[in-house]
Motif scaffolding. Structure first.
Motif, PDB file in Angstrom:
ATOM      1  N   PHE A  30      -8.279  13.847  -7.641  1.00 22.74           N
ATOM      2  CA  PHE A  30      -7.388  13.862  -6.583  1.00 22.74           C
ATOM      3  C   PHE A  30      -6.490  12.327  -6.275  1.00 22.74           C
ATOM      4  O   PHE A  30      -5.481  12.271  -5.907  1.00 22.74           O
ATOM      5  N   ILE A  31      -7.438  11.368  -6.425  1.00 23.49           N
ATOM      6  CA  ILE A  31      -6.989  10.099  -6.356  1.00 23.49           C
ATOM      7  C   ILE A  31      -5.868   9.646  -7.077  1.00 23.49           C
ATOM      8  O   ILE A  31      -4.753   9.125  -6.963  1.00 23.49           O
ATOM      9  N   ALA A  32      -6.203  10.089  -8.496  1.00 25.63           N
ATOM     10  CA  ALA A  32      -5.166   9.506  -9.481  1.00 25.63           C
ATOM     11  C   ALA A  32      -4.065  10.404  -9.276  1.00 25.63           C
ATOM     12  O   ALA A  32      -2.805   9.876  -9.552  1.00 25.63           O
ATOM     13  N   LEU A  33      -4.086  11.666  -8.915  1.00 24.72           N
ATOM     14  CA  LEU A  33      -3.013  12.436  -8.859  1.00 24.72           C
ATOM     15  C   LEU A  33      -2.081  11.993  -7.751  1.00 24.72           C
ATOM     16  O   LEU A  33      -0.905  11.845  -7.749  1.00 24.72           O
ATOM     17  N   GLY A  34      -2.750  11.595  -6.655  1.00 25.45           N
ATOM     18  CA  GLY A  34      -1.929  11.115  -5.647  1.00 25.45           C
ATOM     19  C   GLY A  34      -1.325   9.668  -5.879  1.00 25.45           C
ATOM     20  O   GLY A  34      -0.133   9.450  -5.522  1.00 25.45           O
ATOM     21  N   PHE A  35      -1.866   8.934  -6.758  1.00 20.10           N
ATOM     22  CA  PHE A  35      -1.056   7.505  -7.112  1.00 20.10           C
ATOM     23  C   PHE A  35       0.136   7.970  -8.219  1.00 20.10           C
ATOM     24  O   PHE A  35       0.752   7.210  -8.121  1.00 20.10           O
ATOM     25  N   ILE A  36      -0.258   8.983  -8.895  1.00 17.08           N
ATOM     26  CA  ILE A  36       0.539   9.227  -9.938  1.00 17.08           C
ATOM     27  C   ILE A  36       2.109   9.993  -9.059  1.00 17.08           C
ATOM     28  O   ILE A  36       3.074   9.448  -9.409  1.00 17.08           O
ATOM     29  N   LEU A  37       1.721  10.530  -8.019  1.00 21.10           N
ATOM     30  CA  LEU A  37       2.888  11.335  -7.342  1.00 21.10           C
ATOM     31  C   LEU A  37       3.636  10.095  -6.551  1.00 21.10           C
ATOM     32  O   LEU A  37       4.935  10.403  -6.197  1.00 21.10           O
ATOM     33  N   MET A  38       2.987   9.007  -6.257  1.00 22.87           N
ATOM     34  CA  MET A  38       3.613   7.862  -5.620  1.00 22.87           C
ATOM     35  C   MET A  38       4.881   7.155  -6.430  1.00 22.87           C
ATOM     36  O   MET A  38       5.650   6.451  -6.012  1.00 22.87           O
ATOM     37  N   THR A  39       4.495   7.043  -7.699  1.00 26.99           N
ATOM     38  CA  THR A  39       5.257   6.393  -8.584  1.00 26.99           C
ATOM     39  C   THR A  39       6.710   6.900  -8.675  1.00 26.99           C
ATOM     40  O   THR A  39       7.230   7.821  -8.450  1.00 26.99           O
ATOM     41  N   GLY A  40       7.618   5.876  -9.235  1.00 25.29           N
ATOM     42  CA  GLY A  40       8.899   5.983  -9.454  1.00 25.29           C
ATOM     43  C   GLY A  40       9.834   6.141  -7.978  1.00 25.29           C
ATOM     44  O   GLY A  40       9.317   5.586  -7.044  1.00 25.29           O
ATOM     45  N   ILE A  53      13.163   7.024  -2.847  1.00 26.92           N
ATOM     46  CA  ILE A  53      11.826   6.469  -2.508  1.00 26.92           C
ATOM     47  C   ILE A  53      11.375   6.847  -1.324  1.00 26.92           C
ATOM     48  O   ILE A  53      10.006   6.921  -1.111  1.00 26.92           O
ATOM     49  N   TYR A  54      12.210   7.694  -0.327  1.00 27.67           N
ATOM     50  CA  TYR A  54      11.628   8.167   0.709  1.00 27.67           C
ATOM     51  C   TYR A  54      11.431   9.618   0.576  1.00 27.67           C
ATOM     52  O   TYR A  54      11.389  10.392   1.768  1.00 27.67           O
ATOM     53  N   SER A  55      11.171  10.158  -0.490  1.00 27.10           N
ATOM     54  CA  SER A  55      11.026  11.575  -0.566  1.00 27.10           C
ATOM     55  C   SER A  55       9.765  12.003   0.056  1.00 27.10           C
ATOM     56  O   SER A  55       8.892  11.242   0.237  1.00 27.10           O
ATOM     57  N   TRP A  56       9.712  13.545   0.402  1.00 24.65           N
ATOM     58  CA  TRP A  56       8.208  14.043   0.931  1.00 24.65           C
ATOM     59  C   TRP A  56       7.202  13.780   0.181  1.00 24.65           C
ATOM     60  O   TRP A  56       5.962  13.547   0.667  1.00 24.65           O
ATOM     61  N   ARG A  57       7.440  13.771  -1.009  1.00 18.50           N
ATOM     62  CA  ARG A  57       6.369  13.938  -2.273  1.00 18.50           C
ATOM     63  C   ARG A  57       5.419  12.502  -1.999  1.00 18.50           C
ATOM     64  O   ARG A  57       4.446  12.285  -2.254  1.00 18.50           O
ATOM     65  N   ARG A  58       6.537  11.325  -2.027  1.00 20.86           N
ATOM     66  CA  ARG A  58       5.730   9.997  -1.793  1.00 20.86           C
ATOM     67  C   ARG A  58       5.481   9.528  -0.385  1.00 20.86           C
ATOM     68  O   ARG A  58       4.556   8.547  -0.346  1.00 20.86           O
ATOM     69  N   ILE A  59       5.829  10.047   0.468  1.00 20.98           N
ATOM     70  CA  ILE A  59       5.787   9.821   1.759  1.00 20.98           C
ATOM     71  C   ILE A  59       4.558  10.499   2.399  1.00 20.98           C
ATOM     72  O   ILE A  59       3.405  10.041   3.424  1.00 20.98           O
ATOM     73  N   ARG A  60       4.478  11.975   2.252  1.00 24.29           N
ATOM     74  CA  ARG A  60       3.386  12.718   2.627  1.00 24.29           C
ATOM     75  C   ARG A  60       2.418  13.234   1.826  1.00 24.29           C
ATOM     76  O   ARG A  60       1.195  12.966   2.125  1.00 24.29           O
ATOM     77  N   LEU A  61       2.958  13.822   0.756  1.00 24.08           N
ATOM     78  CA  LEU A  61       1.979  14.374  -0.036  1.00 24.08           C
ATOM     79  C   LEU A  61       0.933  13.535  -0.974  1.00 24.08           C
ATOM     80  O   LEU A  61      -0.233  13.844  -0.672  1.00 24.08           O
ATOM     81  N   PRO A  63      -0.006  10.304  -0.275  1.00 21.55           N
ATOM     82  CA  PRO A  63      -0.936   9.474   0.298  1.00 21.55           C
ATOM     83  C   PRO A  63      -2.124  10.704   1.088  1.00 21.55           C
ATOM     84  O   PRO A  63      -3.375  10.261   1.180  1.00 21.55           O
ATOM     85  N   ALA A  64      -1.625  11.787   1.122  1.00 17.06           N
ATOM     86  CA  ALA A  64      -2.702  12.878   1.718  1.00 17.06           C
ATOM     87  C   ALA A  64      -3.571  13.118   0.673  1.00 17.06           C
ATOM     88  O   ALA A  64      -4.984  13.344   0.848  1.00 17.06           O
ATOM     89  N   LEU A  65      -3.209  13.333  -0.633  1.00 15.36           N
ATOM     90  CA  LEU A  65      -4.188  13.601  -1.803  1.00 15.36           C
ATOM     91  C   LEU A  65      -5.082  12.426  -2.050  1.00 15.36           C
ATOM     92  O   LEU A  65      -6.109  12.793  -2.258  1.00 15.36           O
ATOM     93  N   VAL A  66      -4.565  11.035  -1.853  1.00 14.99           N
ATOM     94  CA  VAL A  66      -5.488  10.123  -1.860  1.00 14.99           C
ATOM     95  C   VAL A  66      -6.658  10.061  -0.744  1.00 14.99           C
ATOM     96  O   VAL A  66      -7.776   9.652  -1.217  1.00 14.99           O
ATOM     97  N   GLY A  69      -8.987  12.651  -1.762  1.00 20.89           N
ATOM     98  CA  GLY A  69      -9.911  12.191  -2.961  1.00 20.89           C
ATOM     99  C   GLY A  69     -10.937  11.296  -2.175  1.00 20.89           C
ATOM    100  O   GLY A  69     -12.106  11.306  -2.546  1.00 20.89           O
ATOM    101  N   PHE A  70     -10.647  10.428  -1.548  1.00 23.19           N
ATOM    102  CA  PHE A  70     -11.720   9.669  -0.932  1.00 23.19           C
ATOM    103  C   PHE A  70     -12.865  10.170  -0.072  1.00 23.19           C
ATOM    104  O   PHE A  70     -13.811   9.970  -0.048  1.00 23.19           O
ATOM    105  N   ALA A  71     -12.295  11.180   0.752  1.00 22.68           N
ATOM    106  CA  ALA A  71     -13.343  11.977   1.293  1.00 22.68           C
ATOM    107  C   ALA A  71     -13.982  12.702   0.465  1.00 22.68           C
ATOM    108  O   ALA A  71     -15.382  12.863   0.955  1.00 22.68           O
ATOM    109  N   ILE A  72     -13.605  13.224  -0.541  1.00 26.04           N
ATOM    110  CA  ILE A  72     -14.492  14.111  -1.481  1.00 26.04           C
ATOM    111  C   ILE A  72     -15.383  13.181  -2.007  1.00 26.04           C
ATOM    112  O   ILE A  72     -16.741  13.535  -2.409  1.00 26.04           O
ATOM    113  N   GLU A  73     -15.031  11.708  -2.296  1.00 25.86           N
ATOM    114  CA  GLU A  73     -15.966  10.837  -2.869  1.00 25.86           C
ATOM    115  C   GLU A  73     -17.144  10.700  -1.814  1.00 25.86           C
ATOM    116  O   GLU A  73     -18.309  10.588  -2.354  1.00 25.86           O
TER     117      GLU A  73
END
Length: 87
Positions: A30-40, A53-61, A63-66, A69-73
């Protein structure tokens, strides 16, 4: 201390079990997927602004995945081991 005796000899007690490690791997994914979605979203030319750079994927999705992922850890670390083999 920390060892159980069985037929083959002493068996060390591990802090985590297979279930804990599975949840840890899921959290890392989850954490890796979140960081991959933040790129670009940047621009090749520094004089040109790219609003992507301000797309919904980078601003909302992402960070939520990251955070998920930390909560799962945390859950994986706090998960109690099975107590069925205590003698």
């Amino acid at each position: 201390m920390g060892e159980k005796k069985n037929k083959e000899g002493f068996k060390p007690d591990f802090v985590f079990e297979r279930k804990n490690y599975m949840f840890m791997l899921i959290g890392i994914a989850f954490i890796a997927l979140g960081f991959i979605l933040m790129t670009g979203g940047g621009s090749d030319d520094p004089n040109v602004f790219n609003p992507e750079i301000y797309s919904w994927r980078r601003i909302r999705l992402a960070p939520a995945l990251v955070l998920i992922g930390f909560a799962i850890e945390v859950y994986a670390i706090l998960l109690k081991p099975d107590t069925k083999d205590q003698n």
